[in-house]
Design a protein around this motif. Structure first.
Motif, PDB file in Angstrom:
ATOM      1  N   TRP A   1     -42.369  61.016  19.675  1.00  0.00           N
ATOM      2  CA  TRP A   1     -42.853  59.681  20.029  1.00  0.00           C
ATOM      3  C   TRP A   1     -41.668  58.716  20.139  1.00  0.00           C
ATOM      4  CZ3 TRP A   1     -46.227  56.643  22.085  1.00  0.00           C
ATOM      5  CH2 TRP A   1     -46.284  55.290  21.756  1.00  0.00           C
ATOM      6  N   HIS A   2     -41.662  57.903  21.202  1.00  0.00           N
ATOM      7  CA  HIS A   2     -40.629  56.889  21.393  1.00  0.00           C
ATOM      8  C   HIS A   2     -41.291  55.513  21.413  1.00  0.00           C
ATOM      9  CE1 HIS A   2     -37.417  59.767  22.362  1.00  0.00           C
ATOM     10  NE2 HIS A   2     -38.353  60.453  22.974  1.00  0.00           N
ATOM     11  N   ARG A   3     -40.888  54.681  20.475  1.00  0.00           N
ATOM     12  CA  ARG A   3     -41.491  53.350  20.375  1.00  0.00           C
ATOM     13  C   ARG A   3     -41.053  52.453  21.533  1.00  0.00           C
ATOM     14  NH1 ARG A   3     -39.794  48.696  17.261  1.00  0.00           N
ATOM     15  NH2 ARG A   3     -41.554  47.271  17.001  1.00  0.00           N
ATOM     16  N   HIS A   4     -39.893  52.743  22.126  1.00  0.00           N
ATOM     17  CA  HIS A   4     -39.393  51.924  23.224  1.00  0.00           C
ATOM     18  C   HIS A   4     -39.945  52.437  24.556  1.00  0.00           C
ATOM     19  CE1 HIS A   4     -36.545  50.741  20.106  1.00  0.00           C
ATOM     20  NE2 HIS A   4     -36.219  49.707  20.848  1.00  0.00           N
ATOM     21  N   ALA A   5     -40.663  51.580  25.256  1.00  0.00           N
ATOM     22  CA  ALA A   5     -41.156  51.938  26.584  1.00  0.00           C
ATOM     23  C   ALA A   5     -40.013  51.849  27.590  1.00  0.00           C
ATOM     24  CB  ALA A   5     -42.285  51.011  26.997  1.00  0.00           C
ATOM     25  N   THR A   6     -40.196  52.508  28.726  1.00  0.00           N
ATOM     26  CA  THR A   6     -39.163  52.480  29.775  1.00  0.00           C
ATOM     27  C   THR A   6     -39.425  51.394  30.805  1.00  0.00           C
ATOM     28  OG1 THR A   6     -40.405  54.139  31.029  1.00  0.00           O
ATOM     29  CG2 THR A   6     -38.696  54.952  29.540  1.00  0.00           C
ATOM     30  N   VAL A   7     -40.492  50.621  30.616  1.00  0.00           N
ATOM     31  CA  VAL A   7     -40.883  49.605  31.594  1.00  0.00           C
ATOM     32  C   VAL A   7     -41.083  48.270  30.887  1.00  0.00           C
ATOM     33  CG1 VAL A   7     -42.021  51.344  33.026  1.00  0.00           C
ATOM     34  CG2 VAL A   7     -43.364  50.057  31.336  1.00  0.00           C
ATOM     35  N   ASP A   8     -41.169  47.192  31.689  1.00  0.00           N
ATOM     36  CA  ASP A   8     -41.475  45.891  31.095  1.00  0.00           C
ATOM     37  C   ASP A   8     -42.981  45.766  30.870  1.00  0.00           C
ATOM     38  OD1 ASP A   8     -42.718  45.066  33.556  1.00  0.00           O
ATOM     39  OD2 ASP A   8     -40.747  44.483  34.335  1.00  0.00           O
ATOM     40  N   ALA A   9     -43.356  44.741  30.154  1.00  0.00           N
ATOM     41  CA  ALA A   9     -44.754  44.575  29.761  1.00  0.00           C
ATOM     42  C   ALA A   9     -45.669  44.395  30.973  1.00  0.00           C
ATOM     43  CB  ALA A   9     -44.890  43.383  28.810  1.00  0.00           C
ATOM     44  N   ASP A  10     -45.216  43.702  32.005  1.00  0.00           N
ATOM     45  CA  ASP A  10     -46.060  43.479  33.187  1.00  0.00           C
ATOM     46  C   ASP A  10     -46.366  44.796  33.904  1.00  0.00           C
ATOM     47  OD1 ASP A  10     -46.132  40.797  32.670  1.00  0.00           O
ATOM     48  OD2 ASP A  10     -44.564  40.258  34.121  1.00  0.00           O
ATOM     49  N   THR A  11     -45.334  45.644  34.046  1.00  0.00           N
ATOM     50  CA  THR A  11     -45.547  46.945  34.700  1.00  0.00           C
ATOM     51  C   THR A  11     -46.501  47.801  33.881  1.00  0.00           C
ATOM     52  OG1 THR A  11     -43.321  46.860  35.657  1.00  0.00           O
ATOM     53  CG2 THR A  11     -44.407  49.017  35.586  1.00  0.00           C
ATOM     54  N   TYR A  12     -46.302  47.809  32.574  1.00  0.00           N
ATOM     55  CA  TYR A  12     -47.198  48.560  31.692  1.00  0.00           C
ATOM     56  C   TYR A  12     -48.643  48.096  31.861  1.00  0.00           C
ATOM     57  CZ  TYR A  12     -49.532  50.118  27.423  1.00  0.00           C
ATOM     58  OH  TYR A  12     -50.434  50.664  26.529  1.00  0.00           O
ATOM     59  N   GLN A  13     -48.861  46.782  31.856  1.00  0.00           N
ATOM     60  CA  GLN A  13     -50.215  46.258  31.961  1.00  0.00           C
ATOM     61  C   GLN A  13     -50.842  46.595  33.312  1.00  0.00           C
ATOM     62  OE1 GLN A  13     -52.081  45.179  29.652  1.00  0.00           O
ATOM     63  NE2 GLN A  13     -50.522  45.008  28.043  1.00  0.00           N
ATOM     64  N   ALA A  14     -50.043  46.556  34.375  1.00  0.00           N
ATOM     65  CA  ALA A  14     -50.563  46.899  35.706  1.00  0.00           C
ATOM     66  C   ALA A  14     -51.013  48.354  35.746  1.00  0.00           C
ATOM     67  CB  ALA A  14     -49.503  46.636  36.770  1.00  0.00           C
ATOM     68  N   LEU A  15     -50.203  49.261  35.193  1.00  0.00           N
ATOM     69  CA  LEU A  15     -50.572  50.681  35.153  1.00  0.00           C
ATOM     70  C   LEU A  15     -51.746  50.904  34.204  1.00  0.00           C
ATOM     71  CD1 LEU A  15     -46.962  52.144  35.073  1.00  0.00           C
ATOM     72  CD2 LEU A  15     -48.625  52.480  36.920  1.00  0.00           C
ATOM     73  N   HIS A  16     -51.768  50.156  33.114  1.00  0.00           N
ATOM     74  CA  HIS A  16     -52.839  50.267  32.130  1.00  0.00           C
ATOM     75  C   HIS A  16     -54.178  49.849  32.738  1.00  0.00           C
ATOM     76  CE1 HIS A  16     -55.147  49.333  28.451  1.00  0.00           C
ATOM     77  NE2 HIS A  16     -54.329  50.176  27.844  1.00  0.00           N
ATOM     78  N   ARG A  17     -54.152  48.790  33.542  1.00  0.00           N
ATOM     79  CA  ARG A  17     -55.396  48.340  34.190  1.00  0.00           C
ATOM     80  C   ARG A  17     -55.907  49.392  35.169  1.00  0.00           C
ATOM     81  NH1 ARG A  17     -52.729  43.296  34.014  1.00  0.00           N
ATOM     82  NH2 ARG A  17     -51.889  43.611  36.117  1.00  0.00           N
ATOM     83  N   GLU A  18     -54.989  50.088  35.839  1.00  0.00           N
ATOM     84  CA  GLU A  18     -55.392  51.149  36.765  1.00  0.00           C
ATOM     85  C   GLU A  18     -56.067  52.290  36.009  1.00  0.00           C
ATOM     86  OE1 GLU A  18     -55.701  52.908  40.621  1.00  0.00           O
ATOM     87  OE2 GLU A  18     -55.146  50.879  39.992  1.00  0.00           O
ATOM     88  N   HIS A  19     -55.449  52.725  34.927  1.00  0.00           N
ATOM     89  CA  HIS A  19     -56.040  53.721  34.013  1.00  0.00           C
ATOM     90  C   HIS A  19     -55.133  53.836  32.802  1.00  0.00           C
ATOM     91  CE1 HIS A  19     -57.887  57.322  32.390  1.00  0.00           C
ATOM     92  NE2 HIS A  19     -58.821  57.269  33.324  1.00  0.00           N
TER      93      HIS A  19
END
Length: 447
Positions: free
Chosen positions: A190-208
């Motif tokens: 597990w890596h606590r650091h994401a490779t993307v910014d929060a906006d990109t994460y949220q956009a992908l999260h909204r998709e699925h």
């Protein structure tokens, strides 16, 4: 090469290392192991006949080490490299699962050992899902996800080098094998650091939400490790006492005298702190705990009946209601080893008793095993189901994704596309079980 490690030994070392790592990362997993061990011990103490049967079938020795894990990857290269990695551990891809019909934008296989002796030693399995980017409806987002995935490498350079070395040598020394385990483990950390910014994460999260889980992190972190219990209903009832909140329904068939296939439950996914690019803090929900109870593998005829009765039972709103609906529907499914054999609904492994060995000359190829069983010359042992049920897998996924995900990402799977990404065909589970039964009959002189 002197002092080489076998594939079984490497797989055992790796499964132990992964379990130790996951206990550190997800403390509730350690609690889950404690609960399952307590329940299994109580079942064996209260049922000496089951204890004896499991011991005779070689099931008891593997019970405490048995685990299956689940991972999700984003590209064909990641999947193909995993195939090569797991081959070092004696694990091959078995069966194709299309989960898109249940609203999950992946298709999958399970890497596992396939030989009788390897399964008896350690039946470690990894259910491995490949993202289907064509199911991301937003074209711009689909291209963004592809670009993010193209930039990462989920394997350490040394892991890649060791895989190539094993393919060249055909074996590892003990030192090489242990180094391989250490390097391979990094892929699943597990890596606590994401490779993307929060906006990109949220956009992908909204998709699925699963798309965000696959795309936004440096590796294919293990989503769960699953111990095997002998009484999943008891585990489900006790989970709250151990501080664990179970999902509502136990997936799979109902409780039976002769367990069939696979029953599964889990605790809800954890909200884990994440640091996005730009040092923005947030949370990610993906990793959870799962428990399984395994029964006998069914033949194609048995699976057809199982699928029909499962559809007839439907889904209850509470676990009590759901299990009652299943029990009512599955009255049509024979619940004795005799009838499962007679109606060719399940697979069995045969072995001669000492009396059977003494009378081996009295029977031959094509003989009906049943009279020999009744005379005490032959024993039939159910072959444990080593694979997975698409409906149950989807149910576990959905319980940890949220109801808003269930109706989305519809599509038709493509086994050909998956196998092209994998780099080889997946093995057929029914063929493997039939071969195991046939091998046992041949040893007994019945084939």
């Amino acid at each position: 090469m002197a002092n080489t490690l076998t594939a079984d030994e490497i797989r055992e070392l790796f499964s132990q290392a992964m379990s130790a790592m996951y206990q550190q990362e997800v403390p509730q997993y350690a609690t889950l192991l404690e609960l399952v061990a307590d329940v299994n011990l109580a079942v064996l103490e209260s049922n000496p006949r089951l204890h004896e049967r499991l011991a005779n079938a070689g099931e008891l020795s593997r019970l405490n080490v048995e685990r299956h894990g689940a991972i999700r990857v984003g590209t064909a290269d990641e999947l193909a490299t995993l195939r090569r990695m797991f081959a070092v551990m004696g694990m091959q891809p078995v069966s194709y699962y299309d989960l898109s019909q249940a609203g999950v934008p992946v298709h999958s296989t399970a890497f596992r050992p396939v030989e009788d002796a390897a399964l008896a030693r350690n039946p470690f399995r990894i259910f491995t899902s490949l993202l289907r980017p064509e199911l991301i409806e937003n074209r711009s987002l689909r291209e963004t996800a592809a670009a993010i995935l193209a930039r990462r490498d989920i394997f350490t350079p040394r892991c890649r080098a060791l895989i190539a070395l094993h393919e060249e040598q055909g074996a590892f020394s003990e030192a090489e094998g242990r180094e391989f385990v250490r390097e391979a483990l990094e892929t699943f950390r597990w890596h606590r650091h994401a490779t993307v910014d929060a906006d990109t994460y949220q956009a992908l999260h909204r998709e699925h939400r699963l798309i965000a889980d696959v795309v936004c992190f440096p590796g294919c972190h293990i989503n769960h490790l699953t111990p095997r219990t002998l009484d999943i209903d008891r585990v489900q009832a006790l989970m709250p006492e151990y501080g664990i909140a179970p999902k509502v329904l136990i997936e799979g068939p109902p409780r039976r005298e002769v367990p069939i296939l696979l029953r599964q439950t889990s605790f809800k996914a954890l909200d884990e702190p994440v640091l996005f690019a730009g040092e923005h803090q947030g949370t990610h929900t993906a990793r959870f705990g799962e428990i399984e109870q395994r029964g006998v593998a069914l033949t194609p005829k048995g699976r057809e009946l199982y699928d029909a009765l499962l559809a007839e039972a439907g889904t209850g709103k509470s676990n009590l209601q759901h299990q009652q609906q299943l029990a009512d529907a599955f009255k049509a499914f024979p619940d004795s080893e005799l009838f499962l054999r007679r109606r060719e609904l399940a697979y069995f492994r045969y072995r001669l008793t000492p009396a059977g060995e003494a009378h081996r000359h009295a029977f031959g190829r094509g003989d009906d095993p049943q009279p020999l069983i009744e005379r005490g010359w032959l024993v039939a042992q159910p072959i444990t189901y080593e694979d997975f049920l698409p409906v149950s897998a989807a149910g576990i996924f959905q319980s940890n994704l949220g109801s808003d995900e269930q109706a989305r990402s519809q599509g038709s799977g493509s086994r050909a596309d998956f196998e092209a990404a994998l780099g080889c065909p997946v093995l057929d589970e029914f063929t493997l079980y039939q071969q195991a039964e046939d091998r046992s009959k041949r040893r007994c002189g019945l084939l």
